[in-house]
Design a protein around this motif. Sequence first.
Motif, PDB file in Angstrom:
ATOM      1  N   SER A 135      12.959   9.489  -7.012  1.00  0.00           N
ATOM      2  CA  SER A 135      13.540   9.827  -5.366  1.00  0.00           C
ATOM      3  C   SER A 135      12.853   9.065  -4.575  1.00  0.00           C
ATOM      4  O   SER A 135      11.662   8.900  -4.655  1.00  0.00           O
ATOM      5  CB  SER A 135      13.539  11.037  -5.148  1.00  0.00           C
ATOM      6  N   TRP A 136      13.362   8.475  -3.585  1.00  0.00           N
ATOM      7  CA  TRP A 136      12.954   7.936  -2.336  1.00  0.00           C
ATOM      8  C   TRP A 136      12.025   8.745  -1.507  1.00  0.00           C
ATOM      9  O   TRP A 136      12.233   9.792  -1.021  1.00  0.00           O
ATOM     10  CB  TRP A 136      13.920   7.409  -1.367  1.00  0.00           C
ATOM     11  N   LYS A 137      10.545   8.172  -1.162  1.00  0.00           N
ATOM     12  CA  LYS A 137       9.669   9.043  -0.586  1.00  0.00           C
ATOM     13  C   LYS A 137       9.448   8.583   0.761  1.00  0.00           C
ATOM     14  O   LYS A 137       8.550   9.018   1.420  1.00  0.00           O
ATOM     15  CB  LYS A 137       8.492   8.873  -1.382  1.00  0.00           C
ATOM     16  N   GLY A 138      10.096   7.498   1.202  1.00  0.00           N
ATOM     17  CA  GLY A 138      10.018   7.020   2.543  1.00  0.00           C
ATOM     18  C   GLY A 138       9.302   5.789   2.379  1.00  0.00           C
ATOM     19  O   GLY A 138       8.819   5.294   1.574  1.00  0.00           O
ATOM     20  N   ASP A 139       9.366   4.921   3.824  1.00  0.00           N
ATOM     21  CA  ASP A 139       9.060   3.540   3.574  1.00  0.00           C
ATOM     22  C   ASP A 139       7.688   3.266   3.632  1.00  0.00           C
ATOM     23  O   ASP A 139       7.172   2.298   3.255  1.00  0.00           O
ATOM     24  CB  ASP A 139       9.704   2.925   4.929  1.00  0.00           C
ATOM     25  N   THR A 140       6.727   4.385   4.034  1.00  0.00           N
ATOM     26  CA  THR A 140       5.347   4.153   4.115  1.00  0.00           C
ATOM     27  C   THR A 140       4.977   4.292   2.950  1.00  0.00           C
ATOM     28  O   THR A 140       3.642   4.327   2.752  1.00  0.00           O
ATOM     29  CB  THR A 140       4.963   5.260   4.956  1.00  0.00           C
ATOM     30  N   ASN A 141       5.585   4.622   1.839  1.00  0.00           N
ATOM     31  CA  ASN A 141       4.796   4.986   0.488  1.00  0.00           C
ATOM     32  C   ASN A 141       4.403   3.648  -0.433  1.00  0.00           C
ATOM     33  O   ASN A 141       4.973   2.834  -0.454  1.00  0.00           O
ATOM     34  CB  ASN A 141       5.785   5.734  -0.398  1.00  0.00           C
TER      35      ASN A 141
END
Length: 323
Positions: free
Chosen positions: A317-323
């Motif tokens: 699942s997507w953890k945000g763009d900063t990952n």
Amino acid sequence: MEIVSNPTHGQIKNAAKALKDGHLVAFPTETVYGLGADATNAKAVSRIYSVKGRPIDHPLIVHISSINQLDKWASDIPDYAISLAKEFWPGPMTLILKRSELAQDFITGGQHNIGLRVPNQPIALSLIREFELLGGLGIAAPSANKFGAVSPTTAGAVEEELGSFLELEDLILDGGSSEVGVESSIIDCTMSKPSILRPGGVTLEMVEEFMKVKLHTKLSLNTIKTSGQSHNHYTPKARVILNLLSEPGEGFIAMASIPTPKGSVRLSSPKNIAEFAQGIYEALRNGDRKNLSVIKVILPEGIGLVDAIKDRLNKSSWKGDTN
Ligand code: TXA
Ligand code: MG
């Protein structure tokens, strides 16, 4: 690279010969498709890493034909590991054991442990047996996807992922869809009691029931690296978002009892947990094939195989763009 559909015994023998000659052979297992190489051939094994784009310190599972091959690759095997192997092999279970001298750094990523599995799929078993008849000792095989991507459960998915990275004499054996659909359970057998490092088809409940003990479920020591533990694993191109209903134009995966939100693209409607696991990776891939940018998944509830489904989907699942 050639794709061999429903291989005959003769074609499986040829594939075993190709492995012995140092080529790569992708093959079906009951969990997911594996990308196989001769586990004693450093050069062939290094091609697995370059084709997958996988960091060199991530260990590979060696696939063997039966429990009789166990002590070739492992040493100081605890009695409980033998019992587990007798009970659950062939099957979706990988045992982590202290390595023997045969298991070199290029297989174990430099660790002193080795992962071993006897898969329960007729083509896989026949390939390993034929390979052993040629003097082979085991087939190293990670899931046949690019590092970090969704595992393939069909030969077509292997071709899409890796086809352009394979060489002329490499092979893909097509044995239809994988039955379990998520990777094997990984059980650490290097301590006095087993612990489950990756949930899979041999579930916590099955092992506890068989061994009559409560198990450690969380990895308490970080000394063993399993690649599924890094960020961004099992990820399709689309953002996977859990436990929210989809908006128009987004993909949607949920049990059949949950209706499709208006305007969404239904990617899978499993009627039970086994079907959910079996189809989850192909459903995510279908989202990518349809160029969807978001896939919403309602996680199933329960125990057993649900642990494996939740584990993979949480990682994908997507953890945000900063990952
Ligand atoms: O179902 C499966 O296990 C499939 C099929 C092809 O057998 N294989 C598979 O391999 O999923 P792979 O490499 O994609 O994932 C194996 C996991 C990795 O996370 C790896 O780090 C871990 O097993 N592993 C392998 N050997 C290990 C070892 N000696 N110690 C700890 N973890 C190990
Ligand atoms: Mg993998």
